[in-house]
Design a protein around this motif. Structure first.
Motif, short mmCIF file in Angstrom:
data_model
loop_
_atom_site.label_atom_id
_atom_site.label_comp_id
_atom_site.label_asym_id
_atom_site.label_seq_id
_atom_site.Cartn_x
_atom_site.Cartn_y
_atom_site.Cartn_z
N LEU A 261 41.50 30.49 35.06
CA LEU A 261 40.08 30.64 35.33
C LEU A 261 39.61 29.63 36.38
O LEU A 261 38.75 29.95 37.22
N LEU A 262 40.17 28.42 36.33
CA LEU A 262 39.82 27.42 37.34
C LEU A 262 40.28 27.86 38.73
O LEU A 262 39.57 27.69 39.72
N GLU A 263 41.48 28.45 38.79
CA GLU A 263 41.99 28.91 40.08
C GLU A 263 41.17 30.08 40.62
O GLU A 263 40.96 30.19 41.83
N LEU A 264 40.71 30.95 39.74
CA LEU A 264 39.85 32.05 40.18
C LEU A 264 38.57 31.51 40.81
O LEU A 264 38.07 32.04 41.81
N ASP A 265 38.04 30.46 40.21
CA ASP A 265 36.86 29.82 40.79
C ASP A 265 37.23 29.09 42.08
O ASP A 265 36.48 29.12 43.06
N HIS A 266 38.40 28.46 42.10
CA HIS A 266 38.83 27.68 43.25
C HIS A 266 38.95 28.54 44.52
O HIS A 266 38.59 28.10 45.61
N LEU A 269 36.75 33.72 43.80
CA LEU A 269 36.60 35.07 43.23
C LEU A 269 35.51 35.10 42.17
O LEU A 269 34.73 36.05 42.09
N ALA A 270 35.47 34.05 41.34
CA ALA A 270 34.49 34.03 40.26
C ALA A 270 33.31 33.16 40.68
O ALA A 270 33.37 31.94 40.64
N SER A 271 32.23 33.78 41.11
CA SER A 271 31.08 33.01 41.58
C SER A 271 30.21 32.52 40.43
O SER A 271 29.46 31.57 40.58
N GLU A 272 30.29 33.18 39.26
CA GLU A 272 29.47 32.77 38.12
C GLU A 272 30.33 32.39 36.91
O GLU A 272 30.27 31.28 36.43
N TYR A 273 31.14 33.30 36.43
CA TYR A 273 32.11 32.93 35.39
C TYR A 273 33.20 33.98 35.32
O TYR A 273 33.11 35.06 35.92
N LEU A 392 42.98 39.71 42.38
CA LEU A 392 42.69 39.59 40.96
C LEU A 392 43.80 40.22 40.13
O LEU A 392 44.21 39.69 39.09
N GLN A 393 44.33 41.35 40.59
CA GLN A 393 45.42 42.02 39.88
C GLN A 393 46.67 41.14 39.88
O GLN A 393 47.41 41.10 38.89
N ARG A 394 46.90 40.43 40.97
CA ARG A 394 48.06 39.54 41.03
C ARG A 394 47.92 38.42 40.00
O ARG A 394 48.90 38.01 39.37
N PHE A 395 46.71 37.90 39.83
CA PHE A 395 46.48 36.88 38.80
C PHE A 395 46.75 37.47 37.41
O PHE A 395 47.32 36.79 36.54
N ALA A 396 46.34 38.72 37.21
CA ALA A 396 46.61 39.37 35.92
C ALA A 396 48.11 39.50 35.69
O ALA A 396 48.60 39.24 34.58
N ASP A 397 48.86 39.87 36.73
CA ASP A 397 50.31 40.01 36.59
C ASP A 397 50.96 38.67 36.29
O ASP A 397 51.88 38.59 35.45
#
Length: 870
Positions: A261-266, A269-273, A392-397
């Motif tokens: 989740l931190l990397e998604l924010d980094h 991709l995640a502007s809010e949560y 985002l799909q790559r993060f899921a994988d």
């Protein structure tokens, strides 16, 4: 030597200045020269035209003999400021020198100004332009010669040069400015790319180059930013992979989730949560973790569980998860409010700004990617750019790999915990099973304390309460916080509240939990001290202080309750662990409780065993006597034959010797010799049968002597045959009516094998005797055409020797087949068998590393086979 290195900006500036400088040189030199040539050519043409015009005017005037017209023609150029002179030159043809040819003679006819110095043959120079135009008239022929000054051309040329110099300077200056601006415009993004690339090389993947141009540099900036973005994504994915691979225990999963989740924010991709959910397909629920992006870029991880049927967005997550397809959902208006009220009602804390947002224009873009066990969602105010959904799909994988490792770790931990529990329970059972006296019960609490610690149960105190119904009290075994055993004390359950609760729940067979604050704990301790049940405060607390919060957990078993005290309620998993420990303790303690009764039972058992051993000895002796009787009968029958021969021939010899005396007295010596020969013949027969009896006795003595326990080479065929005959004659001696056919098949290739003769002889004798008994019993039933038969077969099979005893008796019933080798089991009538024959035979064969097997068919017969090492 200094090496000069030009920057991109310098190179661009130098290039532009070089081009401008060359252009300035062109303006400064080539252009003025070109202009001067053009001016001179035009000036020459203009002067020449003037000359031609004047010549034409003169020609016309002379033709018309209008001499004033000559002046008029000259007036055409007279007032021109550039004019130096105009001259009318007459050309006459005269004979050449010596009368050879014709010579043209030029004479100045008229000039203006009058004082002009005219040279008919003059030509143009740097200062003057001289042009001639011929004319022909009836009066005279000649030419008009014009001379114009070049001062105007020189002035124009100088002006052109000055203008060119100024223009070249202006061009150079403009080129310098343009070159600087161009160099700056090009070098600035290039240098920005360079600086950004250097920082990227140092590991800073947050770099981005801004460039609004649409040229190649702009495209390069776009490509660079995309490359840095890709590198940033790869670095983020690699950090997630590293976190996943670094997981050592299953609880590290939350660290990995926080990392994702931190990397998604980094990477923006995640502007809010953002959140990760693990989906249970059967219950349609999800365990989820979310990280809200708060002010300053800091986030907080929240965990919860939710049904996927409570909101359309959650339902869409479940449906898309089943299809393993990513999707986009937009929360807006009432749908937005309903979604966040759902979390608020379940006390699941998210960023307050989302819950507090009540505007009807509130909206979020929700992007969700799937993996095998769940989904990853990000929540944004703005829509994602193209290509980010794939990221985002790559993060899921990648998280799927992390969750797979979590499952492996979890399974390993479960197996390890099972083994730990099993080992712990085994130690408890072993320790308690070793207790023999009431004093040993003091070891109960240290054992429980140690095993609870080994099992990882969080606790601060423990113990066991044993119910004593006769005294209406609990026998209390408690531990100190350090695991030492406190003095055992009695707690009556009719006068103490906690003891009464323990007894009530134990009676119902249910566990219970009670919470004490520090005052309640101290009140109980002081009461126990006042009643003299414990010595003092230190003996009860040890080095620890009184707990401010104590959760008492009680677990029932057959003889009482196990107690575990902790500062927090036990988790469901720890509760189950203690229950399992209690069950194991209960089994072990039940063994301790039964110990006294077992001691008494053991004493009685020893007495009974002694009697059984005495009875067994008598039965074995009886079996031995029975075997000896059968053996003796066989021996007697065997010896009887040669003894009968000895007796018979001895009586005959006695009679022959009497006749011999008579014949001697009568002198019949020929008859004497005949009688003497008969006596000698009879004596030989007596000797033969005497030796035969002696051999039988010696053989029986050899086979009947006590076994030395030493194996010696033995002819198994001879041994088997001898005991076959002994068994047969023994039965014949006891029962004259007994008769049976005997068949033998001996394998002569067997030779001698090492065995204990007397022991194997007993086995063979027992099997053959049983076979004769079986056929004799069936014969008594008077079956038509039945012929009792016993077959004895020896055979070598590989490295084994087989001895088979086969009868055609009634066989062995299946319901007793598994009992025939049990000691004292027999089917013979009372007094005819001890039930030890086959049991002893089984033990003897096993002692020889052999096997004894039986195949039987009721009503048909049985086959016993002894297999010995060859």
């Amino acid at each position: 030597m200094i090496k000069m290195v030009l920057t991109v900006k310098g190179k661009i500036l130098m290039t532009v200045l070089t081009v401008v400088f060359l252009f300035a040189l062109f303006i400064l030199f080539y252009f003025p020269a070109r202009q001067e040539r053009y001016l001179i050519e035009n000036y020459n043409a203009e002067v020449e035209n003037f000359a031609k015009t004047v010549a034409l005017g003169v020609k016309i005037a002379l033709t018309e003999q209008n001499f004033e017209g000559v002046e008029t023609a000259i007036d055409f150029v007279r007032n021109d400021q550039r004019l130096v002179y105009v001259s009318l030159i007459q050309s006459d043809s005269i004979p050449g020198p010596g009368g050879n040819g014709v010579k043209i003679e030029k004479t100045i006819f008229k000039s203006f100004p009058d004082d002009a110095q005219v040279d008919p043959d003059a030509t143009s120079s740097e200062l003057f332009i001289i042009k001639s135009a011929p004319f022909t008239s009836p009066i005279m022929n000649g030419e008009i010669q014009l001379s114009f000054t070049t001062e105007e051309i020189i002035n124009s040329r100088n002006q052109i040069r000055i203008t060119s110099l100024i223009a070249s300077l202006i061009v150079f200056a403009i080129g310098l400015v343009i070159g600087y601006l161009l160099a700056r415009n090009i070098s600035k993004p290039v240098l920005a790319l360079r600086d950004a690339a250097n920082k990227v090389g140092e590991g800073d993947l947050t770099q981005s180059v801004k460039n609004i141009s649409r040229d190649e540099i702009g495209e390069l900036s776009i490509a660079f930013n995309k490359m840095v973005r890709d590198l940033s994504v790869e670095a983020s994915l690699e950090r997630v992979r590293t976190k996943a691979m670094a997981m050592e225990i299953s609880s590290d999963l939350e660290i990995t989730i926080a990392s994702v989740l931190l990397e998604l924010d980094h990477i923006g991709l995640a502007s809010e949560y953002s959140g990760i959910g693990i989906i249970d397909g059967k219950s349609q629920r999800a365990d989820f973790w979310t990280s809200s992006v708060l002010e300053g870029g800091n986030g907080k991880l929240f965990k919860g569980s939710i049904s996927l049927s409570e909101h359309p967005f959650l339902t869409e997550i479940y449906n898309s998860w089943q299809k393993q397809q990513p999707f986009t959902y937009i929360l807006r208006g009432e749908d937005y409010q309903r979604y966040y009220r759902l979390f608020e009602n379940k006390n699941i804390q998210l960023a307050e700004e989302f819950v507090a947002e009540t505007s009807s224009k509130a909206m979020q873009f929700c992007y969700t990617a799937m993996f095998a066990n769940g989904a990853i969602s990000i929540f944004r105010k703005k829509s994602l750019e193209d290509g980010n959904m794939q990221i985002l799909q790559r993060f899921a994988d990648v998280f799927h790999l992390a969750y797979t490792r979590y499952q492996d770790l979890r399974n390993s931990e479960i197996n390890a915990l099972k083994e730990l529990k099993q080992a712990s329970l085994s130690r408890v059972r072993g320790e308690i099973a070793s207790m023999r006296t009431p004093k040993d019960l003091q070891r109960i609490t240290p054992i429980i304390w140690k095993e609870l610690t080994a099992l990882g149960v969080p606790f601060i105190r423990c113990g066991v309460f044993i119910v004593d119904k006769s005294q209406k009290a609990l026998q209390s075994f408690l531990s100190s916080p350090s695991g030492e055993s406190l003095s055992v004390f009695i707690l009556p359950y009719e006068t103490h509240e906690i003891a009464s609760k323990i007894f009530d729940h134990w009676s119902k067979g249910v566990s219970f939990i009670e919470h004490w604050n520090q005052d309640q704990f101290l009140n109980f301790m002081n009461l126990m001290i006042a009643e003299g049940r414990i010595k003092n405060q230190k003996s009860y607390l040890g080095e620890a202080s009184a707990p401010t919060s104590l959760h008492l957990h009680f677990f029932p078993f057959n003889h009482g309750m196990m107690y575990v005290g902790s500062d927090k309620p036990l988790s469901a998993e720890d509760f189950q662990t203690v229950e399992t420990l209690t069950e194991s303790f209960a089994m072990a303690y039940a063994r301790y409780e039964d110990f006294t009764q077992l001691e008494v039972a053991n004493y009685k058992m020893e007495l009974t065993l002694h009697e059984l051993k005495s009875t067994q000895s008598q039965l074995i002796q009886s079996e031995k006597m029975a075997s000896l009787g059968e053996l003796t009968a066989g021996i007697a029958h065997e010896i009887q034959n040669p003894l009968n021969f000895v007796n018979n021939f001895s009586e005959v010899n006695k009679e022959l010797l009497a006749e011999l005396k008579e014949e001697i007295d009568n002198g019949n010596y020929s008859d004497v010799k005949v009688i003497a020969d008969d006596v000698i013949s009879n004596e030989e027969k007596i000797i033969h049968h005497g030796k035969r009896a002696d051999a039988i006795v010696k053989g029986m003595l050899q086979h009947s002597r006590s076994s030395s326990g030493v194996k010696e080479p033995t002819d198994i065929n001879a041994l088997t045959d001898e005991y076959l005959r002994l068994a047969y004659h023994g039965l014949r001696a006891k029962d004259k009516s007994f008769n049976a056919g005997i068949k033998t098949e001996y394998d002569e290739s067997i030779g001698n094998i090492n065995l204990m003769q007397q022991d194997i002889g007993r086995v063979v004798l027992n099997l053959i005797t049983n076979a004769f008994y079986a056929v004799n019993e069936k014969n008594k039933e008077h079956h038509t055409g039945y012929e009792p038969t016993v077959s004895v077969v020896t055979k070598r099979v590989g490295k084994k020797i087989q001895i088979k005893v086969i009868d055609n008796g009634n066989g062995i019933p299946k319901n007793i087949l598994d009992k025939i080798y049990q000691p004292f089991f027999t089917t013979k009538p009372t007094g005819q068998g001890t039930g030890l024959g086959l049991s002893l035979s089984y033990d003897i064969v096993k002692a020889h590393n052999g096997e004894i097997k039986v195949e039987t068919n009721e009503g048909v017969g049985s086959e016993f086979m002894v297999e010995l090492p060859g």
